[in-house]
Design a protein around this motif. Structure first.
Motif, short mmCIF file in Angstrom:
data_model
loop_
_atom_site.label_atom_id
_atom_site.label_comp_id
_atom_site.label_asym_id
_atom_site.label_seq_id
_atom_site.Cartn_x
_atom_site.Cartn_y
_atom_site.Cartn_z
N GLY A 69 21.66 58.24 26.36
CA GLY A 69 21.93 57.20 25.26
C GLY A 69 21.70 56.22 26.07
N MET A 70 21.51 55.58 27.48
CA MET A 70 20.25 54.56 27.97
C MET A 70 19.85 54.12 27.26
N GLN A 71 19.54 52.98 26.82
CA GLN A 71 18.60 51.98 25.74
C GLN A 71 17.64 51.72 26.94
N THR A 72 18.79 50.81 27.87
CA THR A 72 17.72 50.38 29.23
C THR A 72 18.57 50.25 30.64
N ALA A 73 18.43 49.07 31.25
CA ALA A 73 18.62 48.99 32.86
C ALA A 73 20.27 48.65 31.85
N ARG A 74 21.41 49.28 32.45
CA ARG A 74 22.41 48.75 32.14
C ARG A 74 22.90 47.39 32.74
N ALA A 75 24.23 46.73 32.19
CA ALA A 75 24.52 45.35 31.89
C ALA A 75 25.25 45.34 33.69
#
Length: 336
Positions: free
Chosen positions: A47-53
């Motif tokens: 479910g990762m869209q891009t690097a996590r905050a």
């Protein structure tokens, strides 16, 4: 606006610890920029869209800045102190004579540079850059211009505040005048004899060979004091008219001869002067260049060398009025 901006430097007793005041310089540009590095972690994750905050850490890497000024005949000693390895001074009855030299080991201290930047609505924000160590410098003299000095710094950290009480006091010389081309003289000596050159431009530069990225696994992102890690390089360039006299300099170039260089500046403030001595320089090029619409121009880039006899490769002598002695506190008589 520029009327509200200001910059000053103050010598640090301990690297990274700000002093209580600064000496003001009339800088011509604001180039003090902080550097930040992001440590990012990215791996397989559903479910990762891009690097996590929550996978990015920001690290302070210090930064770099530059102090570009017209060289004044009073008040420039601190900036020169940052650029040269060795410093001493003597006082006469009316003058203080500062001597700055290159040396095998750098003894120059670190500085704090405070840059005050005004906002458009009138608030002054003081940016305090600590652990400033000079890495490069350039001095330039050219006809129809003031003599300029440009010193590049590496700094350890920066903080800022808009509270007036948090800004370090800035002291300026009471009276100071810029050196300019009309009071700048160049002397070249070949085999002990002077060689005339009608020069219109002089530049002298120094790369101090400092290692600035001294970071370690010590639970602290701040770097340690820069140290010399490479042989310093000092270079220059003269540009003038090609004449029967300057032909001797071309001949010195093709023969690989080592000659002497000196420049003298006379200040407008009474008793002030600046002298730069390089006992061993060697031209690295180039041939004179003829033109269809101008006189033949002689450009002479050179390298400053260690003379090998224990004397400094560069010695700069800066003479300014002797500072006034601090006023003595009045004592209160004991009451009987």
């Amino acid at each position: 606006m520029a009327l509200d901006a200001a910059i000053g430097i103050g010598e640090e007793a301990t690297y990274g610890t700000a002093p209580t005041s600064t000496i003001g310089y009339e800088g011509k540009a604001d180039s003090w920029k902080v550097a930040k590095e992001f440590i990012e972690s990215v791996g397989f994750r559903r479910g990762m869209q891009t690097a996590r905050a929550d996978r990015r850490n920001i690290v302070t890497m210090g930064g770099e800045g530059e102090l570009e000024v017209d060289l004044l005949d009073v008040g420039a000693a601190a900036l020169l102190r940052a650029a040269f390895d060795k410093y001493s001074f003597t006082d006469t009855e009316t003058a203080r004579v500062h001597v700055f030299e290159t040396a095998p080991v750098s003894q120059s201290p670190s500085f704090t540079a405070q840059m005050i930047r005004p906002t458009v609505d009138g608030t002054e924000v003081a940016y305090r850059h600590v652990g400033c160590v000079a890495t490069e410098w350039e001095l330039t003299a050219e006809t129809e211009s003031a003599v300029t000095l440009n010193v590049s710094f590496d700094f350890q950290d920066v903080s800022h505040s808009s509270a007036p009480a948090q800004a370090l006091p800035i002291t300026y010389p009471t009276v100071a005048r810029p050196y300019d081309w009309t009071r700048t003289a160049i002397t070249l000596t070949r085999a002990g004899a002077p060689v005339a050159l009608d020069a219109g431009k002089l530049s002298l530069t120094g790369d101090r060979g400092m290692k600035t990225d001294r970071r370690f696994l010590r639970a602290n992102a701040l770097k340690k004091t820069p140290v010399r890690a490479a042989v310093p390089t000092y270079e220059g360039e003269l540009e003038g008219e090609f004449s029967a006299d300057s032909l001797k300099l071309y001949e010195a170039f093709v023969a690989g001869e080592v000659i002497g260089f000196r420049t003298d500046l006379t200040g407008l403030t009474p008793g002030t002067s600046l002298k730069i001595e390089c006992p061993a320089i060697q031209f690295t090029g180039e041939s004179p260049e003829a033109s269809v619409d101008d006189v033949t121009v002689h450009t002479l880039p050179f390298r400053v060398l260690d003379p090998g006899d224990g004397t400094p490769a560069i010695r700069l002598t800066y003479t300014e009025p002797k500072p006034a002695a601090p006023a003595k506190a009045m004592s209160t008589p004991d009451k009987e």
